[in-house]
Write an enzyme that holds these catalytic residues in place. Structure first.
Site, PDB file in Angstrom:
ATOM      1  CD1 TRP A   1       0.704   0.334   3.001  1.00  0.00           C
ATOM      2  CD2 TRP A   1      -1.328  -0.296   3.713  1.00  0.00           C
ATOM      3  NE1 TRP A   1       0.741   0.240   4.363  1.00  0.00           N
ATOM      4  CE2 TRP A   1      -0.496  -0.134   4.835  1.00  0.00           C
ATOM      5  CE3 TRP A   1      -2.649  -0.678   3.933  1.00  0.00           C
ATOM      6  CZ2 TRP A   1      -0.936  -0.350   6.135  1.00  0.00           C
ATOM      7  CZ3 TRP A   1      -3.075  -0.897   5.234  1.00  0.00           C
ATOM      8  CH2 TRP A   1      -2.222  -0.732   6.307  1.00  0.00           C
ATOM      9  CD  GLU A   2      -0.265   5.152   2.139  1.00  0.00           C
ATOM     10  OE1 GLU A   2      -0.216   6.053   1.282  1.00  0.00           O
ATOM     11  OE2 GLU A   2      -1.210   5.010   2.927  1.00  0.00           O
TER      12      GLU A   2
END
Ligand SMILES: Cc1cc2nc3c(=O)[nH]c(=O)nc-3n(C[C@H](O)[C@H](O)[C@H](O)COP(=O)(O)OP(=O)(O)OC[C@H]3O[C@@H](n4cnc5c(N)ncnc54)[C@H](O)[C@@H]3O)c2cc1C
Length: 600
Positions: free
Chosen positions: A448-449
């Protein structure tokens, strides 16, 4: 039973001896945060993490979340733990005093993040998102939005989310379909589906403030046409009396047109709701300028990327502590150099070089990342310095270091938790001992990110050339200065020489990436991940050399001598991977791109 001791002594060493943390923050209006006050805050937070958050970690993993009729119920104990943190003012610590916070510098907040991640990664994400939304609202919202949302976001009474991903648009956000239609009253109506939204729905707080990216009609193609909107779960009461511009009376205090249609079932972080969120003609307010949503969203994402890096460290640390405790009790086989404990049927497994290899690799990588985390925390504070030069340098370094911290710390976190499981043999694989949960929980941090592959491309394709290479120059100056300062100190030679060689190698590889990459982007892209790892190694080498410089002056102290031993483990056993990484980068893209696709 999982154990955890917050690494207070490690942070005191870094704050007081390796970095001039207190000097550095005193120039930024933070004089009240002296060493005694900070120790008190850290210990109070450490107690909350170990006594309140840690006991819930396994419950959250086992019990998971309940989803019923669009509502998400957190696992047993989570709501009370959250409220306790809110009431004690912990979540607001870093926010401005006028919003109920204490203006805690980032450098300390970063350290405190580590404790929360170690003890309950699933819950630790919630305040991180709330703070990101708080920063966007206070930095770019209208005065009315600031008045209405900032204090409640700061304290954690209300939570926040970032809504980017759509079913067909993950890494490639330029193709999102969520629409925002402008209204005569100045608001927008937002319609679209967002997936994988962390903390999109839950019962921790009365309201959830979503930061949603969407496109207005006739917006430019791609990411240049993205705008950012604040879309709350509940619309504000105050607007009934016309207190806030842009909302008609009949909408006030109503539930906004937002629903959660499901939660994901995942490998780890079972107590973190990952939601499908439907926005259906939802009322929203523009944040910042129209079509300038991506740079704003990146402000939040970059902060979250650094926080994600700390996840690698936090879970690596608790995995290390528990596997070491287990190893200290475990007896198997005999020391190859001669029986250590003839009275027992077997020696302790710490006599085996391979077990030591695993534990010391974990420990040394954790400690190197922690040191870099402190430096990054200081730079985050310096980004707000009144001295423009300090500010400029800090911004350039944060731009450069963000993808490295995100990707390298989380890669290492995944390796460390896996290695710590290995230390424990079969017990490591069994849930009773807890380490397998850390391994599952940390895995998302590479995804994620922005995946770690995308971080590497950001570093190699953008951050090193950005501002005509100024980001890199701001790093090279102190690095080269440090190497020069230590050149004639004999005790430093074993650290300084390999650091010097590595930095020279980094300069050559950077030139190669840039020159070859200009003519052939596949060359740059094929080497990006290895380049990012090489860079991560250089940064940790710099940190270890800095720590060694302090420790060679303390021959009387067991703590400092152990640090020197750790520095040697780093330079002799971990850092040599840079040689292989350089060779891989130099091999270019051919062997990947010319491989027949049909035969893959
Ligand atoms: C548990 C969880 C929580 C999440 N929380 C949130 C949240 O709160 N808010 C939110 O908006 N999103 C959230 N996400 C989404 C997350 O950010 C995305 O999953 C991630 O950015 C990757 O996008 P994707 O899954 O669509 O993969 P894809 O974009 O389909 O990528 C697949 C693979 O291709 C690679 N790839 C893609 N494009 C390129 C390229 N141009 N060059 C090189 N390689 C490329 C990727 O690195 C990856 O390896 C969450 C996801 C999960 C699983």
């Amino acid at each position: 039973m999982v154990e955890y001791t917050p690494p207070y002594a490690e942070y005191e060493f870094l704050f007081n001896e390796v970095f001039d943390v207190y000097d550095s923050i005193s120039g930024i209006d933070h004089e009240e945060f002296d060493a005694d006050f900070v120790r008190m805050i850290m210990e109070g937070w450490g107690e909350y993490c170990t006594e309140v958050l840690l006991p819930l970690n396994e419950i959250g993993d086992r019990e998971g979340l309940t989803f019923k009729a669009g509502e998400v119920t957190m696992p047993t104990g989570f709501v009370d733990a959250w409220k306790e943190g809110v009431e004690a003012g912990w979540y607001a610590a870093i926010c401005k005093p006028e919003h109920g916070g204490m203006g805690l510098p980032h450098v300390f907040r970063n350290a405190m993040d580590e404790f929360a991640i170690s003890t309950n990664m699933a819950l630790s994400v919630v305040p991180a998102l709330g703070l990101g939304v708080y920063d966007l609202v206070t930095g770019h919202g209208t005065n009315e939005l600031i008045d209405h949302y900032s204090a409640n976001l700061a304290t954690g009474l209300w939570c926040g989310t970032m809504c980017l991903t759509e079913p067909h648009a993950g890494t490639d956000l330029g193709i999102i379909r969520t629409k925002a239609i402008p209204q005569d009253d100045g608001t927008y109506r937002v319609t679209g589906t967002k997936i994988f939204i962390t903390a999109g729905e839950h019962d921790l707080s009365d309201n959830i403030v979503h930061m949603v990216i969407a496109k207005t009609p006739d917006a430019p193609e791609g990411t240049r046409g993205i705008s950012l909107f604040l879309v709350p779960k509940f619309l504000p009461k105050e607007w009934e009396s016309g207190g806030l511009e842009g909302l008609s009376q009949e909408l006030a205090d109503a539930r906004n047109g937002i629903s959660c249609s499901g939660i994901e079932h995942k490998m780890g972080i079972h107590a973190s709701p990952t939601c499908v969120m439907n926005f259906d003609d939802s009322v929203g307010w523009l944040i910042g300028e129209l079509n300038n949503g991506m740079p704003l969203m990146f402000e939040m994402m970059n902060r979250e990327r650094l926080a994600t890096g700390m996840m690698g460290l936090g879970l690596g640390e608790i995995a290390y502590q528990n596997s070491l405790a287990w190893a200290r009790d475990r007896r198997q086989g005999r020391d190859l150099a001669g029986v250590r404990d003839p009275a027992a049927a077997a020696d302790n497994i710490l006599v085996h070089p391979d077990v030591r290899r695993m534990l010391l690799t974990a420990k040394v990588n954790n400690e190197g990342c922690r040191a870099l985390g402190v430096w990054v925390g200081m730079l985050l504070d310096q980004m707000h310095s009144e001295d423009e030069k300090v500010q400029e340098r800090a911004k350039a370094l944060i731009a450069l270091l963000t993808p490295i911290v995100k990707a390298h710390f989380t890669d290492l976190g995944c390796e460390t938790t896996s290695t710590c499981m290995q230390v424990m043999g079969g017990a490591g694989y069994c849930s009773e001992f807890g380490v397998e949960q850390f391994y599952r929980d940390v895995r998302i941090s590479k995804i994620w990110e922005g995946t770690n592959g995308i971080q590497a491309l950001d570093l190699a394709g953008r951050k090193i050339t950005q501002n005509l290479g100024r980001n890199l120059r701001f790093l090279m100056w102190p690095l080269v200065e440090f190497i020069e300062e230590n050149r004639d100190i004999p005790e430093m030679a074993e650290f300084n020489k390999p650091l010097h060689q590595g930095v020279r190698g980094l300069q050559q590889l950077t030139l190669l990436m840039v020159s070859q990459g200009m003519g052939n982007p596949h060359f740059l892209a094929a080497g990006a991940t290895d380049y990012c790892r090489y860079f991560g190694n250089i940064m940790l080498a710099y940190m270890w050399a800095k720590m060694a410089r302090v420790c060679i002056q303390r021959p009387d102290s067991e703590f400092h001598q152990a640090k020197l031993a750790s520095a040697r483990v780093f330079f002799k056993r971990i850092y040599p991977e840079t040689v292989a990484l350089a060779a891989t980068i130099q091999s270019g893209h051919k062997h990947l791109m010319e491989y027949p696709e049909a035969m893959m």
